[in-house]
Design an enzyme around this catalytic site. Structure first.
Site, mmCIF file in Angstrom:
data_model
loop_
_atom_site.group_PDB
_atom_site.id
_atom_site.type_symbol
_atom_site.label_atom_id
_atom_site.label_comp_id
_atom_site.label_asym_id
_atom_site.label_seq_id
_atom_site.Cartn_x
_atom_site.Cartn_y
_atom_site.Cartn_z
ATOM 1 C CD GLU A 446 -2.958 -1.251 2.181
ATOM 2 O OE1 GLU A 446 -4.156 -1.385 1.948
ATOM 3 O OE2 GLU A 446 -2.497 -1.215 3.346
ATOM 4 C CD GLU A 520 -3.826 -6.965 3.546
ATOM 5 O OE1 GLU A 520 -4.903 -6.441 3.929
ATOM 6 O OE2 GLU A 520 -2.723 -6.387 3.597
#
Length: 1023
Positions: A446, A520
């Site tokens: 991220e 994820e």
């Protein structure tokens, strides 16, 4: 004026006087010691862990000038253990934040109030330090630090989760030496370390000295490759020596010994090598490394006085036809994301703690780990090599907080941070390159995407072509608009993609052929995840879907105490820390003490390596599929148990399961069905280990499946209720009495106000219908909709109540009602008929209409309160632990006996828990045996608790709950699923209670449990 240079706000300075990164290894003085693999036994290793002098300053500018003098006096200092985080020892405040930077986003600048911790300790050198090169290693310091030896400034380093190594020989003297370290809480590197975690500071990993020969092996890289048949291996070992005076080829003599997995020598050669050189050998019929077959060879390098032992594995990771293959076989990653987390030590993770995590993972069929979002302790990888885990090794890089500054790619395209991005990748790859468990290098998490990431990928490809390159951030929709050139990445990776998106968008992208990784998914926060089976049905359906990594492994609670001494696990905000993201760090598959959540049990059976399917239940034929990639099923036993109405009546074991990987076989289990249908028959098939392993004992269960056997419907027994119903009315209520019961029914409230049997009161107050459940963490995105529509505060309005039938053995009441919140239209309307028979049976028949346009209901059912002491529970449904419509694959249908207290799942953030899906009957009774038996006309969801949904909704921690002496009973027509919507996609429609019309039927019978046969009662048909 600071007496040190302000490196902490200068991205061009990452390390001062640090050694180049290299592979992790420890030199030993003998092969015998090296074989033990315990670094503390090496003569060349000296730990500096222990108690250090420590002083904390709220700001680096508060450090007294006197600290920097040559004495480095530690007079008046406190004491602190190393490794540790200073926030765990009363200095500064633990702070949990996910996305937001805990300081203004103004890179490279950090707050002037930048806390500093000064560490000082003495160590003794008993020989002339010039005889050896002495190196000082810090395996992890957050966030940056300055180093002094004997008052002389040695250097500086940053990158919290990587090793910093200094050659300190020139600064040493024989006798006592003093080391001083100044650690800063923030530096420009903190912009690159914005991971979802507690922000802890200090020296949190091991510190030690290494004594090396003047000429020594500085680094080595073991590369392996396989031929096209995956049988013959070529092994190349590149070696670099540390000896600046070496100019001639052949200056370094090395003996290399290679031992196979049985300890046999397969290569032994003494060679003269140059400063950077290599040697090569081949292995025929090689034993390959995989998570299922963690075969490790030994390479022993002997040079000078040093012996270095490196275990290595032969593995080939590649993409064939858009599918990830290992050693020529397509694989699925059944993974989890793991942070370094300890409930009492913070980011400090001792070796036994790491091993405990890995063994627990192994026991729950997990085969892969993503090191979110930084490299772990180097010994973590050694244990993964030995136990067998595929690892995505992730660089210590996350810049999530820049999103709020308006440009998610701000740092990934900033040339002033290019070197910092690359440095984090290089240090990880160089340190960890010899570990066969690593199948992918990850560029971080991220952090947007841009040129800085491409440089990381390009360098990594040039250094190591044997692993795949992973990075999720390049596929974020926001990022793709800014920079779509992600061709440097080998896999398509994203987070929390919905099942619909995977099947109907990703797999239909015309220009995208890369395999897919869910880095994820199935956010395991609180009571969840509830969508695992749906994901894995899809993953097995499509070869390109390579699996995923559940977020995440553990709850990151900090063990602490209230002022009155109650121990609990704290989360964001509990220390008045700002900014904070509350309990979003309590999102794991295990509690902080590593007790499994029921979500981990669910994951274990969903990803189990054996699949069982019924072929012909009448003849006992089942298809057994081996979902392992490399091993057959000969290490397992197939055990079977048949239960009649939840009671075991037959069992057996099949020992010969030689089914090859990815193959199926039909097996017949030798049971016989009853000649007549006299009950419900279920077979449970479970697979157990034949022998002990390093992670579980013989008999440990790996997987199970359950099937109902086709014995036909059990014939109902018609029972004529005794003609003993006496009715007396007093205008507001009706009293109904029979042979051994006395009830009261309110004509105003349309429900019972008293249920008594044998003089024993069985309810407190009035039963009611309800739609509210204490929101789970995964309800957080639905909760506002539910509250907006008043689900949490519905009141029942009674329209009419009337007696519609009276006979000598029964009476029926009809109530029409609505449920709504103030200022709003009713959520639903219903018509319920209550019938009481002379047998004491109460039948409920409830027809419900839900208003159009509303969000799905959390639940709908009957809530009643039973008196103090109603603790005994018996039920026939999915157990033994909690189960829900989308989270019951770790449970099976049977007859279970428990207590109300034991049914409670004590989540660290209180929420809906302990319900049981697919229940057919439930009994709740007191110690004497008096209670209520609930029998469904259809299966129902059942819950018994000492906490109301309102109690659970209002509490923020378990210690804030007040346990009621009464028992709160919920018999639900349906309970919506739990899903994983705290961070994942919305609950699938098939798991939502979104019906607009339904009918709820239930039978309630007061019983004395010692005098009844429940199986007989549930067969009764009352007339």
């Amino acid at each position: 004026m600071l007496p040190v240079k302000k490196y902490w706000e200068d991205p061009s300075v990452l390390h001062v006087n640090c050694e180049k990164p290299r592979a992790y290894f420890i030199p030993y003085e003998s092969y015998e010691n090296a074989l033990k693999g315990v670094r503390g036994t090496s003569e060349y290793f000296r730990s500096l862990n222990g108690i250090w002098h420590f002083k904390y300053y709220p700001s680096v500018y508060d450090v007294e000038d006197g600290f920097y003098n040559e004495d480095f006096s530690c007079e008046g200092y406190d004491r602190i253990p190393v490794p540790s985080n200073w926030q765990m020892h009363g200095y500064d405040t633990p702070n949990y934040t996910n996305v937001n930077y805990p300081f203004p986003c103004d890179p490279p600048y950090v707050p002037n109030e930048n806390p500093a911790g000064i560490y000082i300790r003495d160590f003794y050198i008993d020989k002339n330090p010039d005889e050896k090169d002495v190196y000082l290693l810090f395996e992890g310091v957050n966030s940056c630090f300055y180093l002094w030896i004997n008052g002389v400034e040695v250097g500086y380093s940053q990158v919290s989760h990587m090793t910093s190594e200094f050659l300190i020989t020139p600064y040493l003297k024989q006798g006592t030496n003093r080391i001083a370290v100044m650690v800063l809480k923030w530096c420009d590197g903190s912009y690159l370390e914005d991971q979802d975690m507690w922000r802890h500071s200090g020296i949190f990993r091991d510190v030690y000295l290494l004594y090396r020969d003047k000429a020594h092996i500085r680094d080595f890289f073991i590369r392996t490759d396989l031929d096209k048949n995956y049988t013959k291996a070529t092994v190349t070992c590149e070696i670099e020596f540390s000896a600046p005076d070496a100019l001639n080829p052949g200056d370094f003599t090395v003996r290399a010994i290679v031992k196979d997995i049985h300890g046999n020598d397969i290569f032994d050669r003494t060679m003269s090598l140059s400063q950077k050189d290599s040697f090569e050998f081949e292995i025929d019929n090689a034993y390959l490394w995989s998570a299922e077959t963690p075969n490790l060879y030994q390479l022993v390098l002997c040079h000078g006085n040093e012996v270095i032992l490196q275990k290595f594995g032969i593995i080939k990771t590649e993409i064939i036809d858009s599918v990830i293959h290992i050693n020529g076989k397509p694989v699925k990653f059944k993974g989890v994301n793991r942070h370094d987390s300890h409930p009492e030590l913070g980011h400090v993770t001792p070796p036994d703690h790491i091993k405990r995590d890995l063994i627990l993972m192994k026991r729950h069929n997990i085969n892969a780990i993503r090191t979110s979002h930084y490299p772990n302790d180097p010994r973590f990888l050694e244990y993964c090599n030995e136990l067998g885990f595929y690892v995505i090794d992730e660089a210590d890089l996350e810049t999530h907080g820049v999103r709020h500054a308006g440009d998610f790619c701000m740092l990934s395209k900033d040339p002033s941070f290019a070197e910092a991005f690359l440095d984090r990748m290089q240090r990880m790859v160089e340190r960890d390159k010899n570990n066969p468990c690593i199948v992918m290098w990850s560029l971080g998490n991220e952090s947007g995407f841009g040129p800085n990431h491409r440089k990381m990928a390009e360098w990594t490809k040039s250094r190591d072509k044997s692993r795949l390159i992973h990075y999720e951030g390049a596929f974020n929709e926001e990022v793709l608009k800014a920079d779509s050139d992600n061709s440097c990445l080998d896999v398509y990776s994203n987070m929390y993609a919905s099942i619909d998106w995977l099947e109907n968008t990703f797999l239909k992208m015309e220009n995208e052929k890369r395999p897919h990784i869910l880095c994820e998914y199935s956010h395991a926060m609180g009571n969840g995840p509830g969508d695992l089976k749906d994901y894995w049905d899809l993953i097995y359906k499509y070869p390109r879907l390579s699996g995923g990594f559940v977020w995440e492994w553990t709850d990151h609670g900090i063990k602490t105490q209230t002022p009155d001494g109650i121990t609990y696990y704290a989360y964001g905000g509990d220390f008045n820390d700002e900014p904070n993201d509350g309990n979003f760090c309590i999102d794991g598959l295990v509690y902080p003490d590593r007790t499994p959540h029921t979500g981990l049990l669910e994951l274990k059976n969903v990803i189990a390596p054996v699949r069982t399917e019924a072929v012909n239940l009448a003849s006992g034929e089942f298809r057994i599929t081996n979902l392992y990639d490399f091993i057959d099923l000969s290490h397992l036993c197939l055990n079977w148990v048949i239960e009649k109405n939840g009671i075991r009546i037959d069992s057996g074991t099949i020992y010969d399961l030689n089914i090859a990987p990815h193959q199926s076989e039909i097996i017949r289990i030798p049971y016989e069905l009853p000649e007549r249908s006299d009950g419900r028959y279920f077979i449970r098939i479970f697979y157990t280990l034949k022998e002990d392993t390093v992670w579980a004992k013989k008999g440990y269960e790996i997987a199970f499946a359950q099937f109902e056997l086709p014995t036909g419907s059990v014939k109902k027994i018609t029972v004529i209720a005794p003609p003993f119903v006496n009715i007396s009315k007093n205008g507001k209520s009706v009293k109904i009495t029979g042979r051994n019961f006395e009830y009261e029914f309110s004509l105003a409230d349309g429900c019972f106000t008293r249920i008594s049997s044998a003089g024993m009161e069985l309810i407190c107050g009035k039963p009611s219908f309800t739609v509210w459940r204490a929101p789970t963490d995964n309800d957080r995105n639905e909760k506002s909709n539910w509250i907006r529509n008043g689900y949490d505060r519905l009141k029942t309005h009674i329209y009419t109540v009337e007696i519609i039938k009276e006979t000598e053995n029964s009476v029926s009441f009809k109530t029409t009602y609505s449920m709504g919140a103030y200022s709003m239209k009713p959520v639903l309307k219903g018509t319920v008929i209550w019938t009481v028979y002379g047998s004491g049976d109460i039948f409920l028949d409830n027809a419900v209409e839900v208003r159009e346009g509303l969000p799905f209901l959390p639940r709908y059912g009957l809530k009643l309160v039973m008196p103090k002491g109603s603790e005994y529970v018996e039920f026939f449904g999915y157990g033994p632990h909690e189960s829900y419509i989308d989270k019951h694959r770790s449970t099976y249908k049977s007859r279970f006996a428990t207590t109300v207290t034991e049914m409670h799942e004590n989540y660290l953030y209180p929420q809906e828990n302990g319900s049981h899906y697919g229940t057919e009957w439930a009994l709740i009774a007191n110690a004497l045996g008096f209670g209520l038996l609930f029998i469904g006309m259809n299966e129902f969801s059942f819950n018994a608790s000492h906490y109301t949904p309102e109690n659970l909704t209002e509490a923020g921690h378990p210690h804030e709950l007040t346990k009621l002496p009464e028992t709160i009973v919920h018999i639900d027509y349906k309970m919506s699923g739990v899903g994983s919507n705290s961070c994942g996609p919305r609950l699938l429609p098939k798991y939502q209670l979104n019906e607009r019309e339904f009918e709820f039927k239930l039978r309630i019978k007061p019983v004395f449990r010692h005098d009844i046969v429940i199986d007989d009662i549930i067969r009764e048909q009352i007339e």
